[in-house]
Write an enzyme that holds these catalytic residues in place. Structure first.
Site, PDB file in Angstrom:
ATOM      1  N   ASP A 102      49.910  57.459  69.661  1.00 55.24           N
ATOM      2  CA  ASP A 102      49.168  56.336  69.008  1.00 55.24           C
ATOM      3  C   ASP A 102      49.550  54.992  69.385  1.00 55.24           C
ATOM      4  OD1 ASP A 102      47.659  58.336  67.971  1.00 55.24           O
ATOM      5  OD2 ASP A 102      48.324  57.960  65.809  1.00 55.24           O
TER       6      ASP A 102
HETATM    7  N1  URA Z   1      51.115  62.124  65.352  1.00 52.61           N
HETATM    8  C1  URA Z   1      50.347  60.813  64.836  1.00 52.61           C
HETATM    9  O1  URA Z   1      49.849  60.881  64.079  1.00 52.61           O
HETATM   10  N2  URA Z   1      50.659  60.012  65.904  1.00 52.61           N
HETATM   11  C2  URA Z   1      51.233  59.987  66.996  1.00 52.61           C
HETATM   12  O2  URA Z   1      51.305  58.895  67.862  1.00 52.61           O
HETATM   13  C3  URA Z   1      52.102  61.178  67.235  1.00 52.61           C
HETATM   14  C4  URA Z   1      51.935  62.149  66.483  1.00 52.61           C
END
Ligand code: URA
Length: 236
Positions: A102
Site C-alpha cells: 500500500d
Molecule cells: N497488507 C496490507 O494491508 N497492506 C500492505 O501493504 C501489505 C499487506
C-alpha cells in the site's frame, strides 16, 4: 542481436547515443573496433565501451526499501511510483514491482524485468511466505494469536489461510501493540483487513521478509540493491 540494441538494452544510452559512441570509435567487440550499429553480437562476446566491459544481463532484480507516499505501480497519472526511485540506468524495459505494498506501507519490495518470475511469485498457488511488522491500535493478545492461527474470515466472507502472529509489545495503558505476522497469501489490504476483522487498526506496516529475502537493516527508505540471480533462484 545488433550491437546498438545490445548496448541500448544494457542502458549504455539511447539508440541515438549508442550510435554516437560507435561513430566516435570507442566500442569494441572481442577487441575489434565496431564500425556500424548493424554489427551482430552474441551475449558471450566481450563488448567494451571506452575500455569498460558491458556484460549482457537480460534480467535484473532489485530489492527496495519502499518509503511511504509512493505507489507500487509502474506508472500513474498523478502520483509518484516506485519506478521513479530507480536511477535512470536501472529503469530497464518491463521493470515492475512484484506485487503491491500500500502507499502508506514501507519495506521490502522486489522489482524486476523478469516477467516470468513476477508472474510465478504472484500465482495464487505459488505465493511465498511474507513477514510484516506492524504497530496496532488495540491490544493483541493470545486470543488474537489463536484466531489468526485458525485462519480468519474477513468481513466480506473471504476465508484466509492460517497466519502466524507474534506479539512483540503489548501496551494495555495506551491500548496499542507491536506485532510480527507471517502470511502466505497476498490479498488486497490483507493485513489491514485481518486486523479490521478483530476490530483493531494497523497504524504502521512494514514488510521485512519475502521468501528467503530479508530487508537489510542498513538499507535506507527509498534505497535499493541489485540481487544476484543466485539469490533470486532460491527465493521460493
Ligand atoms: N497488507 C496490507 O494491508 N497492506 C500492505 O501493504 C501489505 C499487506
Amino acid at each position: 542481436m545488433r550491437i546498438d540494441k545490445y548496448l541500448a538494452n544494457m542502458n549504455v544510452g539511447s539508440r541515438k547515443e549508442v550510435h554516437a559512441l560507435i561513430k566516435k570509435g570507442v566500442v569494441t567487440v572481442n577487441s575489434e573496433g565496431v564500425k556500424t550499429p548493424k554489427q551482430q553480437v552474441k551475449e558471450s562476446d566481450e563488448v567494451l565501451v571506452d575500455g569498460q566491459e558491458i556484460k549482457y544481463q537480460k534480467y535484473h532484480y532489485f530489492l527496495m526499501n519502499k518509503p511511504k507516499g509512493v505507489l507500487s505501480a509502474t506508472e500513474d497519472r498523478s502520483q509518484r511510483t516506485v519506478i521513479s526511485l530507480l536511477k535512470s540506468q536501472d529503469r530497464y524495459q518491463g521493470i515492475a514491482p512484484v506485487g503491491r505494498l500500500d502507499k502508506d506501507t514501507t519495506g521490502l519490495l522486489l522489482l524486476t524485468n523478469d516477467g516470468q518470475l513476477n508472474h510465478e511469485l504472484l500465482a495464487p498457488n505459488k505465493h511465498v511466505d511474507k513477514i510484516y511488522r506492524a504497530k496496532i491500535a488495540g491490544v493483541v493478545d493470545g486470543e488474537t494469536v489463536k484466531t489468526f492461527a485458525m485462519g480468519i474470515t474477513l468481513g466480506d466472507g473471504t476465508k484466509l489461510k492460517p497466519a502466524e502472529l507474534k506479539i512483540l509489545k503489548q501496551d494495555q495503558l495506551n491500548d496499542c501493540s507491536e506485532i510480527e505476522i507471517k502470511i502466505r497469501e497476498g490479498k488486497y489490504h490483507q493485513i489491514k483487513r485481518m486486523f479490521g476483522a478483530v476490530r483493531m487498526k494497523v497504524v504502521e506496516l512494514e514488510r521485512i521478509k519475502m521468501g528467503n529475502l530479508t530487508l537489510p537493516q542498513d538499507l535506507r527508505l527509498g534505497d535499493y540493491i541489485e540481487l544476484s540471480l543466485e539469490k533470486i533462484k532460491n527465493i521460493k
